[in-house]
Design an enzyme around this catalytic site. Sequence first.
Site, PDB file in Angstrom:
ATOM      1  CD  GLU A 115       9.792   5.182  -2.918  1.00  0.00           C
ATOM      2  OE1 GLU A 115      10.694   5.863  -3.430  1.00  0.00           O
ATOM      3  OE2 GLU A 115       8.641   5.593  -2.754  1.00  0.00           O
ATOM      4  CB  CYS A 168       8.196   2.962   5.559  1.00  0.00           C
ATOM      5  SG  CYS A 168       6.871   3.094   4.377  1.00  0.00           S
ATOM      6  CB  CYS A 203       0.450   1.305  -6.165  1.00  0.00           C
ATOM      7  SG  CYS A 203      -1.023   0.895  -5.188  1.00  0.00           S
ATOM      8  CB  CYS A 241      -4.691   6.920  -3.718  1.00  0.00           C
ATOM      9  SG  CYS A 241      -5.097   5.301  -3.048  1.00  0.00           S
ATOM     10  CB  CYS A 288      -0.646   8.248  -3.823  1.00  0.00           C
ATOM     11  SG  CYS A 288       0.743   7.126  -3.773  1.00  0.00           S
ATOM     12  CB  CYS A 298       3.812   7.291  -0.921  1.00  0.00           C
ATOM     13  SG  CYS A 298       3.235   5.846  -1.610  1.00  0.00           S
TER      14      CYS A 298
HETATM   15  S1  SF4 Z   1      -1.632   5.607  -1.360  1.00  0.00           S
HETATM   16 FE1  SF4 Z   1      -0.403   5.184  -3.204  1.00  0.00          FE
HETATM   17  S2  SF4 Z   1       0.750   3.309  -2.767  1.00  0.00           S
HETATM   18 FE2  SF4 Z   1      -0.896   3.480  -1.225  1.00  0.00          FE
HETATM   19  S3  SF4 Z   1      -2.616   2.302  -2.140  1.00  0.00           S
HETATM   20 FE3  SF4 Z   1      -2.935   4.427  -2.782  1.00  0.00          FE
HETATM   21  S4  SF4 Z   1      -1.889   4.563  -4.786  1.00  0.00           S
HETATM   22 FE4  SF4 Z   1      -1.154   2.701  -3.785  1.00  0.00          FE
END
Ligand code: SF4
Length: 340
Positions: free
Chosen positions: A92, A105, A112, A116, A119, A332
């Site tokens: 995206e 962006c 990923c 995190c 997220c 995100c």
């Molecule tokens: S915030 Fe989300 S996309 Fe960004 S590094 Fe952490 S897990 Fe990955």
Amino acid sequence: MAKINLKALSKQELESFIKESGLPAFRAKQLLHWIYERHVRSISDITELSKDLRERLEGKAYISNLAMLDRRTSVDGTEKFLFGLEDSESIESVLIPDKDRLTLCISSQAGCAMVCRFCLTGAMGFRRNLQPHEISDQIIAVGRLIGPRKITNIVFMGMGEPLANFDNVVEALRRITGQMKISPNRITLSTSGIAPKITELAVKAPKVKLAVSLNATTDAVRDYIMPVNRKWPLKALMEACRNFPLPARSRVTFEYVLLKGVNDTPDDAKRLVGLLKGIPSKVNVIPFNPYPGSEFKRPDEKSVMGFQNILLNAHMTAIIRKSKGQDISAACGQLKARYL
Ligand code: SF4
């Protein structure tokens, strides 16, 4: 024999392809111009080349394009695009209007691996690294869709950790700043904190701006919400930021997502002042935007303002950023989650 995707070639590889095809060197320049500045969809659209030459090239090569799978517009003007890749993975890109700026962006990975905890992209897991052309093509694809408006700024803050796909991101940056002629001053790369790669970025990539998703002021909290910290703790991360060579009048941006009861206390704000001492910086304070199933809550207005005031009183630049495009699943990874 499988056809060659001209967009998948670096400048040097394209020049070799032209040479091996028995064509003069200026043809490579023409192709680069039509692909990266005029954004053609196919070789047959390159009207500067004779019909014969276009047919000859089309016999062995093609120009790939991202397929748009979904597009949504928020009441605040933010636009989300979901693109399909040649192998059916999807990514995206988000277009954010702000006064005279139109910031795109972009994603650097499908999914990923950094997990995190706040997220949604992290929760969806890692699929694969994007190739350089899949990164730069997001700018071409969105540029085509929004004409005559022009993208003014690029941020690497979409899906993925750019520094975990280092070589491809550096090559994409070369194309974006070289062939596409976008100034490095208008590009910001955001990382979750792979400290040694921040140092390498300064040496190997065009001189883009740096943003760090910080979100905690102690290793204990950061270890929990951002597992990347277990490998490169705050000391190593701050050292890499301190040594990152900045262009004149430029600053490192630190993003700080405020999570209620986790990282939003006055003591956190005071520690943040100490951590950033000596680093030309600004802080984007982002009250968490909860999504279904998230374990964190948004702090109330009073603690957000209190947090910001401590930074301001220490003469720091601290801006409260509101999440944009909430009505269309802004944060995100949320557009993709909705699509799936
Ligand atoms: S915030 Fe989300 S996309 Fe960004 S590094 Fe952490 S897990 Fe990955």
